[in-house]
Write a protein that holds these residues in place. Structure first.
Motif, short mmCIF file in Angstrom:
data_model
loop_
_atom_site.label_atom_id
_atom_site.label_comp_id
_atom_site.label_asym_id
_atom_site.label_seq_id
_atom_site.Cartn_x
_atom_site.Cartn_y
_atom_site.Cartn_z
N MET A 154 21.42 -77.41 -103.79
CA MET A 154 20.27 -77.01 -104.59
C MET A 154 19.46 -78.23 -105.00
N THR A 155 18.29 -77.99 -105.58
CA THR A 155 17.42 -79.04 -106.07
C THR A 155 17.48 -79.08 -107.59
N LYS A 156 17.64 -80.28 -108.12
CA LYS A 156 17.64 -80.47 -109.56
C LYS A 156 16.20 -80.52 -110.06
N VAL A 157 15.89 -79.76 -111.12
CA VAL A 157 14.54 -79.79 -111.70
C VAL A 157 14.56 -80.42 -113.07
N THR A 198 25.64 -76.67 -106.62
CA THR A 198 24.54 -77.61 -106.83
C THR A 198 24.37 -78.57 -105.67
N GLY A 206 17.86 -68.28 -106.74
CA GLY A 206 16.99 -69.43 -106.57
C GLY A 206 17.72 -70.63 -105.99
N GLU A 207 16.97 -71.69 -105.80
CA GLU A 207 17.50 -72.91 -105.17
C GLU A 207 17.43 -74.11 -106.09
N THR A 208 17.26 -73.86 -107.39
CA THR A 208 17.15 -74.97 -108.33
C THR A 208 18.13 -74.77 -109.50
N TYR A 209 18.41 -75.89 -110.16
CA TYR A 209 19.23 -75.87 -111.36
C TYR A 209 18.70 -76.93 -112.31
N ARG A 210 19.14 -76.86 -113.56
CA ARG A 210 18.74 -77.82 -114.57
C ARG A 210 19.98 -78.39 -115.21
#
Length: 86
Positions: free
Chosen positions: A83-86, A80, A41-45
């Motif tokens: 990537m996009t932060k969610v 990161t 995926g392209e997101t992280y938390r």
């Protein structure tokens, strides 16, 4: 009620949420090793440190799980950055 029973009850209440599905599990440990190959995926938390939870970057993995990584690790910073932060 004995102190031992009360302590165990409080521990269990802190581990299991009162409303299942509304609270995400937290990272209590992080990996320092480069595990970028497992990330999908392209997101992280981002997770703040609130005991027992530790400061962490949380990635999704291919098997539907989560990977808790050290935010200070260079491989995490590199990953990161794109990537996009969610």
């Amino acid at each position: 009620m004995s102190v031992k029973i009360l302590s165990i009850t409080l521990l269990l209440l802190s581990i299991f949420p009162a409303h299942p599905g509304k609270r995400r599990p937290c990272c209590v440990d992080v990996t320092y090793m480069n595990k970028s190959a497992e990330v999908v995926g392209e997101t992280y938390r981002q997770q703040a440190a609130r005991p027992p939870c530790v400061k962490a970057i949380i990635f999704n993995t291919g098997n539907g799980g989560q990977l808790c990584a050290d935010p200070k690790a260079q491989w995490v910073k590199d990953l990161t950055a794109n990537m996009t932060k969610v």
